[in-house]
Design a protein around this motif. Sequence first.
Motif, PDB file in Angstrom:
ATOM      1  N   ARG A 159      -7.019 -56.090 -14.663  1.00 24.86           N
ATOM      2  CA  ARG A 159      -5.800 -55.680 -14.650  1.00 24.86           C
ATOM      3  C   ARG A 159      -5.410 -57.056 -13.308  1.00 24.86           C
ATOM      4  NH1 ARG A 159      -3.039 -51.020 -14.165  1.00 24.86           N
ATOM      5  NH2 ARG A 159      -1.168 -51.828 -13.303  1.00 24.86           N
ATOM      6  N   ALA A 160      -6.110 -57.179 -13.147  1.00 26.63           N
ATOM      7  CA  ALA A 160      -6.169 -58.511 -12.282  1.00 26.63           C
ATOM      8  C   ALA A 160      -6.476 -59.904 -13.251  1.00 26.63           C
ATOM      9  CB  ALA A 160      -7.162 -58.930 -11.063  1.00 26.63           C
ATOM     10  N   LYS A 161      -6.884 -59.785 -14.482  1.00 26.65           N
ATOM     11  CA  LYS A 161      -7.172 -60.879 -15.664  1.00 26.65           C
ATOM     12  C   LYS A 161      -5.781 -61.103 -15.744  1.00 26.65           C
ATOM     13  CE  LYS A 161     -12.046 -60.689 -15.647  1.00 26.65           C
ATOM     14  NZ  LYS A 161     -13.184 -60.152 -16.928  1.00 26.65           N
ATOM     15  N   THR A 162      -5.679 -59.193 -16.017  1.00 22.64           N
ATOM     16  CA  THR A 162      -4.430 -59.271 -17.429  1.00 22.64           C
ATOM     17  C   THR A 162      -2.832 -59.748 -16.207  1.00 22.64           C
ATOM     18  OG1 THR A 162      -3.737 -57.413 -16.905  1.00 22.64           O
ATOM     19  CG2 THR A 162      -5.160 -58.199 -18.921  1.00 22.64           C
ATOM     20  N   ASP A 163      -3.153 -59.521 -15.542  1.00 26.45           N
ATOM     21  CA  ASP A 163      -1.429 -59.798 -14.369  1.00 26.45           C
ATOM     22  C   ASP A 163      -1.773 -61.976 -14.508  1.00 26.45           C
ATOM     23  OD1 ASP A 163      -0.765 -57.484 -13.948  1.00 26.45           O
ATOM     24  OD2 ASP A 163      -2.272 -57.190 -11.646  1.00 26.45           O
ATOM     25  N   ALA A 164      -3.141 -61.928 -13.983  1.00 30.77           N
ATOM     26  CA  ALA A 164      -3.012 -63.463 -14.556  1.00 30.77           C
ATOM     27  C   ALA A 164      -2.522 -64.413 -15.645  1.00 30.77           C
ATOM     28  CB  ALA A 164      -4.196 -64.158 -14.000  1.00 30.77           C
ATOM     29  N   THR A 165      -2.894 -63.772 -16.363  1.00 32.48           N
ATOM     30  CA  THR A 165      -2.932 -65.181 -17.500  1.00 32.48           C
ATOM     31  C   THR A 165      -1.959 -64.218 -19.102  1.00 32.48           C
ATOM     32  OG1 THR A 165      -4.339 -63.272 -18.958  1.00 32.48           O
ATOM     33  CG2 THR A 165      -5.060 -64.425 -17.677  1.00 32.48           C
ATOM     34  N   ILE A 223       0.202 -52.470 -17.844  1.00 35.51           N
ATOM     35  CA  ILE A 223      -0.029 -53.744 -18.092  1.00 35.51           C
ATOM     36  C   ILE A 223       1.170 -54.548 -17.323  1.00 35.51           C
ATOM     37  CG2 ILE A 223      -0.244 -55.668 -19.499  1.00 35.51           C
ATOM     38  CD1 ILE A 223      -2.642 -53.966 -20.800  1.00 35.51           C
ATOM     39  N   LEU A 224       2.627 -54.319 -18.251  1.00 26.70           N
ATOM     40  CA  LEU A 224       3.174 -55.222 -17.356  1.00 26.70           C
ATOM     41  C   LEU A 224       4.442 -55.060 -16.207  1.00 26.70           C
ATOM     42  CD1 LEU A 224       5.056 -54.100 -21.411  1.00 26.70           C
ATOM     43  CD2 LEU A 224       4.529 -56.297 -20.657  1.00 26.70           C
ATOM     44  N   SER A 225       4.430 -53.492 -16.045  1.00 26.85           N
ATOM     45  CA  SER A 225       4.444 -53.588 -14.240  1.00 26.85           C
ATOM     46  C   SER A 225       4.213 -54.465 -13.469  1.00 26.85           C
ATOM     47  CB  SER A 225       4.133 -52.014 -14.451  1.00 26.85           C
ATOM     48  OG  SER A 225       4.667 -51.803 -12.646  1.00 26.85           O
ATOM     49  N   THR A 226       2.374 -54.984 -13.234  1.00 23.34           N
ATOM     50  CA  THR A 226       2.327 -55.232 -12.667  1.00 23.34           C
ATOM     51  C   THR A 226       2.262 -56.859 -12.397  1.00 23.34           C
ATOM     52  OG1 THR A 226      -0.603 -54.363 -12.481  1.00 23.34           O
ATOM     53  CG2 THR A 226      -0.328 -53.662 -10.633  1.00 23.34           C
ATOM     54  N   HIS A 227       1.731 -57.163 -14.800  1.00 17.85           N
ATOM     55  CA  HIS A 227       2.354 -58.561 -14.511  1.00 17.85           C
ATOM     56  C   HIS A 227       3.147 -59.463 -14.639  1.00 17.85           C
ATOM     57  CE1 HIS A 227       1.325 -61.854 -16.711  1.00 17.85           C
ATOM     58  NE2 HIS A 227       2.323 -61.379 -18.235  1.00 17.85           N
ATOM     59  N   HIS A 235       2.229 -63.635 -30.127  1.00 11.62           N
ATOM     60  CA  HIS A 235       1.527 -62.421 -31.443  1.00 11.62           C
ATOM     61  C   HIS A 235       0.728 -61.436 -31.147  1.00 11.62           C
ATOM     62  CE1 HIS A 235      -1.129 -61.719 -34.337  1.00 11.62           C
ATOM     63  NE2 HIS A 235      -2.460 -61.972 -33.655  1.00 11.62           N
ATOM     64  N   HIS A 236       0.603 -61.388 -29.433  1.00  7.94           N
ATOM     65  CA  HIS A 236      -1.019 -60.396 -28.841  1.00  7.94           C
ATOM     66  C   HIS A 236       0.072 -59.680 -27.892  1.00  7.94           C
ATOM     67  CE1 HIS A 236      -3.891 -63.097 -29.619  1.00  7.94           C
ATOM     68  NE2 HIS A 236      -4.129 -62.284 -30.701  1.00  7.94           N
ATOM     69  N   TYR A 237       1.166 -59.904 -27.476  1.00  4.83           N
ATOM     70  CA  TYR A 237       2.567 -58.480 -26.978  1.00  4.83           C
ATOM     71  C   TYR A 237       2.681 -58.065 -28.214  1.00  4.83           C
ATOM     72  CZ  TYR A 237       3.319 -59.936 -22.419  1.00  4.83           C
ATOM     73  OH  TYR A 237       2.722 -60.516 -20.953  1.00  4.83           O
ATOM     74  N   LYS A 238       3.247 -58.587 -29.542  1.00  4.80           N
ATOM     75  CA  LYS A 238       3.070 -57.824 -30.869  1.00  4.80           C
ATOM     76  C   LYS A 238       2.094 -56.925 -31.457  1.00  4.80           C
ATOM     77  CE  LYS A 238       6.107 -56.778 -34.380  1.00  4.80           C
ATOM     78  NZ  LYS A 238       4.989 -56.028 -34.969  1.00  4.80           N
ATOM     79  N   MET A 239       1.219 -57.140 -31.543  1.00  4.19           N
ATOM     80  CA  MET A 239      -0.675 -56.551 -31.149  1.00  4.19           C
ATOM     81  C   MET A 239      -0.482 -55.057 -30.617  1.00  4.19           C
ATOM     82  SD  MET A 239      -3.202 -58.445 -32.932  1.00  4.19           S
ATOM     83  CE  MET A 239      -4.271 -56.571 -32.879  1.00  4.19           C
TER      84      MET A 239
END
Length: 254
Positions: free
Chosen positions: A48-54, A76-80, A59-63
């Motif tokens: 989650r630390a990685k997805t929060d940062a990046t 994922i979206l909450s902490t990002h 395209h990949h949000y759609k996937m």
Amino acid sequence: MKENISTIPLMDAFHADDECPFCYLEREAEQHAVSFILGSAYMEDDIRAKTDATGFCRHHYKMMYDYGNRLGSAWILSTHLKKINEELHKEISNFTPGKSSFANRFKKTDSSAKANTSLGAWLEKRESSCYVCDHFRSIYDRYLDTFFDLYKKNDEFRELFRKSKGFCLPHFRDLIEAAEIRLGDEQKKDFYPVVFSMMEENMKRLQEEVTWFVDKNDYRNKDKDWGNSQDSIQRCMQKCAGGYPADPVFKMKP
């Protein structure tokens, strides 16, 4: 050279008889990344630390949305978004408008130009940052290196390569750029004529197939065979830009 964990995916990609083996590898990698992140990995703090940062690209949000794990995406979206909002507040607080000039008011807007404000640069960086893209980029160079290792040492692979359908144009570019680094002068004399002939031959093949698709829709040709033209549209799109436009939606298994 015996097959191993680094060579097997590339050999499999060439055995698939695809329009571009590197597109095949890219699809495998991005589907693996989406399955991983929306499996149970989104609950792990380091991931989650990685997805929060990046974050993710469009395209990949759609996937991710199509994949079907709504709760996982929400986590994922909450902490990002928490991290983005912290950064956004800081960027806005530090934003200082540039000095206007009379001449600048007559310039046309160019949205393709590089950002000239700190806020714009931050937004550009956010837009190009993606966990799934980073996953493939982290192994893509290794695939290119493995390609040339196999090309130089493995007779079976060289034969697979010579009989392949070539590459999409974006991956062809990368292959040529890598060849300049990985091959010696004598090896280039062998490699370039083969890959150039392969590309021109297969690009011409696709042009003929999609042209026949057009001609086949003429009533005068209604009784003639379609040949290989029925799926030529998606294969032409792949050859020109990479990817698989006709792929079904990638979904979580029930």
